[in-house]
Design a protein around this motif. Structure first.
Motif, short mmCIF file in Angstrom:
data_model
loop_
_atom_site.label_atom_id
_atom_site.label_comp_id
_atom_site.label_asym_id
_atom_site.label_seq_id
_atom_site.Cartn_x
_atom_site.Cartn_y
_atom_site.Cartn_z
N LYS A 80 0.85 -1.20 0.00
CA LYS A 80 0.00 0.00 0.00
C LYS A 80 0.88 1.24 0.00
N SER A 81 0.55 2.20 -0.87
CA SER A 81 1.35 3.41 -0.94
C SER A 81 0.46 4.65 -1.08
N ALA A 82 1.06 5.79 -0.82
CA ALA A 82 0.38 7.08 -0.99
C ALA A 82 1.41 8.10 -1.44
N VAL A 83 0.92 9.23 -1.94
CA VAL A 83 1.79 10.30 -2.39
C VAL A 83 1.20 11.61 -1.87
N PHE A 84 2.06 12.58 -1.64
CA PHE A 84 1.64 13.81 -0.94
C PHE A 84 0.75 14.72 -1.77
#
Length: 329
Positions: free
Chosen positions: A37-41
């Motif tokens: 699982k990943s996210a970006v700002f």
């Protein structure tokens, strides 16, 4: 039952057992694929989200059946200022964020903004390893890779006025962020904290007469329509760190780690091309928008970097004393 019949039955049982064993191995191999699982700002479709999505897409292409990465979203999914903590706690496995968003945990991350070295040069000098070690200790995270290096920050002015030297900016109000504070103070510029989505209105109403922002991305918000002048030379570096939970990486199989490691090598090589092309496109876009340039000369850039090193040394003197020579050529 004859001996021949016994042997025949035994042979059939062995074949069946082998088949079951093969199916179990195949099933196990399929089960080994893992999704991180990943996210970006920022939203993944915007200027500083796209490079991370390129990295993720490459992993997903080369890691089929082994490892995949899912972007759960941008700040609407996990607030940007909480993404580093989410990686630390294992809520996220990976996040792409500037060091400003984890400065309270690792002020040393901002040192990379002041480097005049490529990521490859930082790895060779030991600077990248030093930052990675601090991230491991403080945030249970590792520096997978970094993008934005080579994209400078600039001052932009929206007011129609004669500008020939830095002192002409004295008394103006600029939208900024903490890493501009020392330079603002030096030149008598009043820094105003305004969220990026609200800057257009502030510029339009004259609440601020300029802003500090990197070379890339002013068109994400339509600011180029109100901008009259870009101050050259650019200074600092854009830094977007791809952090990964250290424990999660350690739990991966060698094959899964190889997918990540190979993607990092590809990304850092290909990002040089991408950065050069994007920079050329951005300069053309700004010129087409009618943005003029004023060059303050090399001393302006040198002063900006020097002032911010001084600021960071006050916050973490020992670490900065070690990092500066590793990140400067």
């Amino acid at each position: 039952m004859s001996a021949w019949q016994c042997r025949n039955v035994l042979h059939r049982l062995q074949v069946a057992a082998a088949a079951l064993s093969f199916c179990a191995i195949v099933g196990s191999a399929k089960a080994e694929e893992i999704t991180l699982k990943s996210a970006v700002f920022v939203p993944p479709s915007t200027t500083y989200g796209i490079p991370f999505k390129r990295f993720v897409d490459h992993v997903n292409e080369t890691g089929k059946g082994v490892l995949q990465i899912r972007i759960v979203g941008g700040p609407e999914a996990v607030p940007a200022d909480g993404q580093a903590q989410a990686v630390k706690n294992g809520v996220l496995d990976i996040a792409a964020i500037p060091p400003a968003y984890y400065k309270s945990a690792m002020v040393e991350g901002d040192a990379q903004i002041l480097s005049n070295m490529t990521v490859a040069e930082q790895r060779k000098s030991g600077g990248y390893a030093a930052l990675n070690a601090i991230a491991g200790e403080r945030m249970n995270s590792m520096y997978l890779t970094t993008y934005g290096i080579g994209v400078p920050f600039h001052f932009y002015v929206t007011k129609e006025m004669a500008i020939t030297k830095p002192e002409d900016l004295s008394g103006l109000r600029f939208r900024g962020q903490p890493n501009y504070n020392a330079l603002f103070k030096h030149y008598g510029i009043a820094g105003v904290n305004i969220a990026a989505p609200e800057v257009y209105t502030a510029l339009e109403r004259g609440t601020v007469q300029g802003y500090g922002w990197p070379l890339w991305g002013i068109n994400d918000f339509g600011w180029e329509k109100l901008t009259k002048v870009r101050i050259d030379p650019g200074f600092y570096n854009v830094v977007n760190t791809v952090l990964m939970n250290k424990s999660k990486y350690a739990s991966l199989t060698p094959e899964q780690k190889k997918v990540i490691d190979d993607a990092v090598v590809w990304f850092e090589q290909d990002d040089l091309r991408y950065t050069a092309e994007k920079t050329k496109e951005t300069l053309e876009l700004q010129a087409k928008a009618g943005i003029k340039t004023v060059d303050f000369g090399p001393e302006f850039k040198k002063l900006a970097v020097s002032l911010y090193w001084d600021d960071l040394k006050k916050l973490s003197p020992d670490a900065m004393a070690k990092l500066q020579p590793l990140l400067t050529k």
